[in-house]
Design a protein around this motif. Structure first.
Motif, PDB file in Angstrom:
ATOM      1  N   LYS A  21      77.769  23.146  12.452  1.00  0.00           N
ATOM      2  CA  LYS A  21      77.378  21.995  11.631  1.00  0.00           C
ATOM      3  C   LYS A  21      78.419  21.687  10.544  1.00  0.00           C
ATOM      4  O   LYS A  21      79.383  22.429  10.357  1.00  0.00           O
ATOM      5  N   CYS A  24      77.570  24.321   7.321  1.00  0.00           N
ATOM      6  CA  CYS A  24      77.130  25.709   7.512  1.00  0.00           C
ATOM      7  C   CYS A  24      77.580  26.137   8.906  1.00  0.00           C
ATOM      8  O   CYS A  24      78.166  25.352   9.643  1.00  0.00           O
ATOM      9  N   CYS A  26      75.650  27.095  11.437  1.00  0.00           N
ATOM     10  CA  CYS A  26      74.641  26.961  12.493  1.00  0.00           C
ATOM     11  C   CYS A  26      75.223  26.155  13.660  1.00  0.00           C
ATOM     12  O   CYS A  26      76.020  25.246  13.448  1.00  0.00           O
ATOM     13  N   ILE A  38      68.910  26.882  12.215  1.00  0.00           N
ATOM     14  CA  ILE A  38      68.818  26.438  10.817  1.00  0.00           C
ATOM     15  C   ILE A  38      69.106  27.586   9.865  1.00  0.00           C
ATOM     16  O   ILE A  38      68.986  28.757  10.232  1.00  0.00           O
ATOM     17  N   CYS A  39      69.533  27.231   8.661  1.00  0.00           N
ATOM     18  CA  CYS A  39      69.771  28.234   7.624  1.00  0.00           C
ATOM     19  C   CYS A  39      69.424  27.602   6.281  1.00  0.00           C
ATOM     20  O   CYS A  39      68.941  26.478   6.223  1.00  0.00           O
ATOM     21  N   CYS A  42      71.354  23.994   5.819  1.00  0.00           N
ATOM     22  CA  CYS A  42      70.945  22.790   6.546  1.00  0.00           C
ATOM     23  C   CYS A  42      69.436  22.548   6.480  1.00  0.00           C
ATOM     24  O   CYS A  42      68.960  21.499   6.913  1.00  0.00           O
TER      25      CYS A  42
HETATM   26 ZN   LIG Z   1      72.628  25.840   8.826  1.00  0.00          ZN
END
Ligand SMILES: [Zn+2]
Length: 477
Positions: A21, A24, A26, A38-39, A42
């Motif tokens: 992304k 990040c 991900c 996801i993290c 995001c």
């Molecule tokens: Zn993320």
């Protein structure tokens, strides 16, 4: 009433071809279980710190170079504030001023064959939102953030289009360029290349712009054209009746071939843009720009001209340009076997359909360019006839390997030895005296019967041209 003229501008969102992304690490993978990529960044957790994906910056700059834009050495990210459930941070990270690229444009050919230059206003980087999934049965709306933070560029044109045909032509050309540069994978059905259309009407020959409507999220060239056609008629009808066009956002419904109002200007957002304090400026150094320029491949138009020059048909050229990395494969194969037509034919008839079936690029197939060239070479020097080569292909595609060795193992090396073919032909003629007599009495069609028998006897390996010649000679003697 004077003739009304449409004035159209586009905003095209293209998903950049990155593994991760924009801010990040991900994955940008689609099709997995909701909320598995996801993290804290995001999913918009307070205090999480974003970090810019350098590859996304390079791809945006590359698009700008190909489209003749000025690539800014320094641009900044801004927060575009609005509330929506699929945007947990409460803002989208985008670029207002300055964006990464400004100006530029693309020349298209309009319906009358005339050339038109469509100016670009800007290209900017931004991240995508998540997705709301409406569960009708349970009466609930669920949020999937896998797509949140996916890198996009938004390409904004000036209002230079005057017809739906010009828009479709432009979208096709732009899509081909971005796919060729690998800026995007460009999968329309995944929404990786989608456009918003701004359209208004004004009396032909006047300068002042009329009230415009925006049609959102068109992810097919054809739908973009249909939506514009509908909107020209709808707005024209309002002008005829003396009713005002209301500035609003509309959606196109392909099933009913019409656009419908989504929200009016009164509900429009004030985005309160301000510089994103958590991110440093986006920097494209002169060194990076020079490297990107040096790496720039031929653009589709240039490739097309070259392939036609090399003797390919327009149809073959279009197919090669349409498939990801097919031209790269073709060029590599040509380095080994310099027979453009033969290489293109093998690719268009055998390789590319197989790759499409398996959803892979030809460069990722088990038959590398060297292998396809080797197969073509065996045909060129008469070691394999066409039928044998085509029969070997599926196995080469599945398992790879050396075409010459496989041909030997299968016993399909072409027999071009006149002695061996004559011996077989003599036997066949002796065994079929009735057909031989018919031929000699003038029924020349019977020749194909003998050719068929000979091919069968040789297990398809006889050189068909030589077989024909030998049979005619023997039958006539
Ligand atoms: Zn993320």
């Amino acid at each position: 009433m004077s003739r009304m003229e449409p004035v159209i501008g586009l905003e095209i969102h293209t998903q950049l071809n990155t593994a991760t992304k924009l801010f990040c690490s991900c994955a940008t993978e689609v099709g997995d279980q909701p909320n598995t990529h996801i993290c804290e960044v995001c999913s918009g957790q307070p205090g999480a710190l974003p970090r810019t994906n350098g590859r996304a910056v390079e791809l945006a700059a590359k698009a700008g170079l190909a489209l003749g834009c000025k690539v800014n050495e320094r641009s900044i990210f801004s927060r575009k504030n609005y509330f929506y459930p699929d945007l947990p941070a409460g803002f989208q990270t985008s670029q207002l001023d300055p964006p990464i690229c400004e100006g530029g444009g693309l020349e298209i050919v309009d319906e009358d064959g005339g050339k038109r230059f469509i100016r670009l206003n800007r290209i900017h980087l931004e991240d995508d939102a998540g997705k709301c999934v409406h569960d009708e049965q349970r009466g609930q709306t669920l949020v999937d953030l896998n797509r949140a933070g996916t890198p996009l560029i938004e390409i904004v044109t000036e209002p230079d289009f005057r017809s739906s045909g010009e828009v479709m032509e432009f979208l096709k050309k732009l899509h081909a360029i971005l796919v060729r540069l690998e800026v995007t994978q460009g999968r329309l059905e995944e929404g990786e290349f989608r456009c918003d259309v701004n359209i208004s009407l004004r009396p032909a020959g006047t300068e002042k712009l009329g009230t415009r409507c925006e049609i959102k999220n068109l992810n097919s060239f054809r739908h973009a054209g249909q939506a514009i056609e509908y909107e020209i008629i709808r707005q024209g009808g309002l002008y005829d009746k003396g009713e005002p066009v209301i500035q609003e956002t509309r959606l196109f419904d392909p099933a009913h071939q019409e656009t419908r109002a989504l929200r009016s200007k009164e509900e429009a957002h004030d985005y309160r843009y301000f510089p994103q304090p958590d991110l440093p400026p986006v920097v494209v150094t002169p060194e990076l720009l020079a490297r990107l320029k040096a790496e720039m491949p031929e653009l589709p138009e240039e490739v097309k001209a070259r392939l036609l020059e090399e003797g390919l048909t327009a149809e073959q050229t279009d197919v090669l340009l349409d498939r990801r990395r097919a031209v790269e494969y073709y060029d590599l194969a040509l380095k080994i076997l310099n027979e453009p037509k033969r290489v293109a034919t093998l690719m268009v008839e055998l390789l590319l359909p197989a790759c499409q079936r398996d959803d892979i690029s030809p460069m990722d197939s088990k038959l590398p360019p060297e292998g396809l060239a080797a197969l073509g070479k065996l045909m060129a020097d008469n070691t394999l006839n066409r039928r044998a080569a085509y029969d070997l292909f599926p196995e080469l595609f599945e398992r790879g390997g050396d075409p010459a060795e496989l041909a030997k193992a299968k016993g399909v090396i072409q027999i071009s030895d006149a002695g061996a073919i004559t011996a077989m032909a003599e036997e066949i003629i002796a065994a079929n005296p009735d057909q031989a007599r018919q031929y000699r009495e003038g029924q020349e069609k019977v020749l194909s019967f003998f050719v068929g028998q000979l091919m069968k006897r040789s297990k398809g390996a006889a050189n068909p041209k030589l077989a024909n010649e030998v049979l005619v000679k023997l039958l006539k003697s």
